[in-house]
Design a protein around this motif. Sequence first.
Motif, PDB file in Angstrom:
ATOM      1  N   ARG A   1       0.826  -1.131   0.080  1.00 22.84           N
ATOM      2  CA  ARG A   1       0.010   0.027   0.064  1.00 22.84           C
ATOM      3  C   ARG A   1       0.822   1.242  -0.104  1.00 22.84           C
ATOM      4  O   ARG A   1       1.848   1.298   0.970  1.00 22.84           O
TER       5      ARG A   1
ATOM      6  N   ASP B   1       4.356  -1.356   4.932  1.00 19.88           N
ATOM      7  CA  ASP B   1       3.705  -2.688   4.968  1.00 19.88           C
ATOM      8  C   ASP B   1       4.899  -3.639   5.462  1.00 19.88           C
ATOM      9  O   ASP B   1       6.103  -3.612   5.107  1.00 19.88           O
TER      10      ASP B   1
ATOM     11  N   ASP C   1       0.177  -6.277  10.897  1.00 18.09           N
ATOM     12  CA  ASP C   1      -0.775  -5.741   9.893  1.00 18.09           C
ATOM     13  C   ASP C   1      -0.542  -6.300   8.665  1.00 18.09           C
ATOM     14  O   ASP C   1      -0.894  -5.719   7.727  1.00 18.09           O
TER      15      ASP C   1
ATOM     16  N   ARG D   1       0.436   0.132  14.822  1.00 13.74           N
ATOM     17  CA  ARG D   1      -0.713  -0.242  14.454  1.00 13.74           C
ATOM     18  C   ARG D   1      -1.208  -1.715  15.057  1.00 13.74           C
ATOM     19  O   ARG D   1      -2.095  -2.335  14.654  1.00 13.74           O
TER      20      ARG D   1
ATOM     21  N   GLU E   1      10.162   1.729   1.972  1.00 17.61           N
ATOM     22  CA  GLU E   1       9.369   2.050   2.876  1.00 17.61           C
ATOM     23  C   GLU E   1       8.695   0.716   3.769  1.00 17.61           C
ATOM     24  O   GLU E   1       8.411   0.833   4.835  1.00 17.61           O
ATOM     25  N   ASP E   2       8.643  -0.270   2.885  1.00 16.36           N
ATOM     26  CA  ASP E   2       8.217  -1.698   3.594  1.00 16.36           C
ATOM     27  C   ASP E   2       9.388  -2.441   3.903  1.00 16.36           C
ATOM     28  O   ASP E   2      10.435  -2.272   3.988  1.00 16.36           O
TER      29      ASP E   2
ATOM     30  N   MET F   1       2.236   3.612   3.113  1.00 15.12           N
ATOM     31  CA  MET F   1       2.214   2.951   4.226  1.00 15.12           C
ATOM     32  C   MET F   1       3.130   1.959   4.352  1.00 15.12           C
ATOM     33  O   MET F   1       3.699   1.309   3.429  1.00 15.12           O
TER      34      MET F   1
ATOM     35  N   GLN G   1       6.613   2.486  13.274  1.00 13.56           N
ATOM     36  CA  GLN G   1       5.614   2.711  12.474  1.00 13.56           C
ATOM     37  C   GLN G   1       4.556   1.559  12.283  1.00 13.56           C
ATOM     38  O   GLN G   1       3.395   1.760  12.369  1.00 13.56           O
TER      39      GLN G   1
END
Length: 332
Positions: A87, A92, A122, A312, A164-165, A90, A308
């Motif tokens: 995503r 992931d 998540d 969640r 980012e993941d 975000m 991060q």
Amino acid sequence: MVLQGMAAFRIICVVLLAALAGASTAQRPTYRAPQHTRAPLPVGATPEDFVAFANGGMQIERDRAPDDELAEHRRLVSALDGLLPQRKGMVDAYVVSIALDSDPVFGREAREAAKVLARRYDAAGRTIVLAGSDGTGPSDLPRGSPGHLALALARIAELIDKSEDGLVLYTTSHGAPIGIIYNDADQGYGAISPNRLAAVLGALGVDRRLVIVSACYSGSFVPALANADTAILTASAGDRTSFGCQSDNDWTFYGDALINHALRKAQPLAAASAEAVALVGQWEQQGRLKPSLPQVLIGDRATAWLAQLDRRTPAATTASVGRPATALLDQR
């Protein structure tokens, strides 16, 4: 990592023969899981050969029926194709939970680890489990092998945004000084060394990773994988054994402490690791066992991307499952 002479060779043999001895299925008499009945050592192999084999991700398969292999191929393709895309915007997590030995304790641990890690990070729809039987019947999952692990990691590398993941990799098996042992009953054998795992992840460009290795001698993976974006937790120091890998257990000591207790709580990874290390130490003291000395290294940038994900994590703590790993102490 270099093995020294026949002493190291004997250590490898002892580890493999311990795996054969641990293949008890008394807890679940209605199904007999595939058994280890012979140590699949290559004839004439030297300690140096084993190092080279493990560094190359050695895998030997034998006596596989063609129709079984076709079914296995379809299971793996289905699992890889089922992973959801990442995503944008975000962080992931993609979770791989792999049992590299067919003893049911590892199959049970890998399955539950996948559930706990997917919930915590998540990662529903972004989780793959590679494992043999859980002791209740034949496995409906792709087998845990060096080759399947490499393919799963390659597929994830295609899907993630590497800026980012992150990858969350949980491995559970018997271990040896050369690395993690792959042993699927009498049909599959191999090993993954720290250098091999580092080379695969490096070639795929997967730097953001949380790697958890539940196996004897697993501390040897720390220096090989360490970087600022990596967190690595291991069940033992590089020269120590860990405990709880009897076939009819539900958990290894480290899996029970880290997955079944600490990571079920909404707490940072460093706090969860500290809780698990303390629990393992208590259990080993209770059993008068030589301390396994679990290892942890969390890179500076890994702390940031994991934080991060932690934001969640569901607040509620889930209940532990299965028979405690310390149940084996009551049998001594």
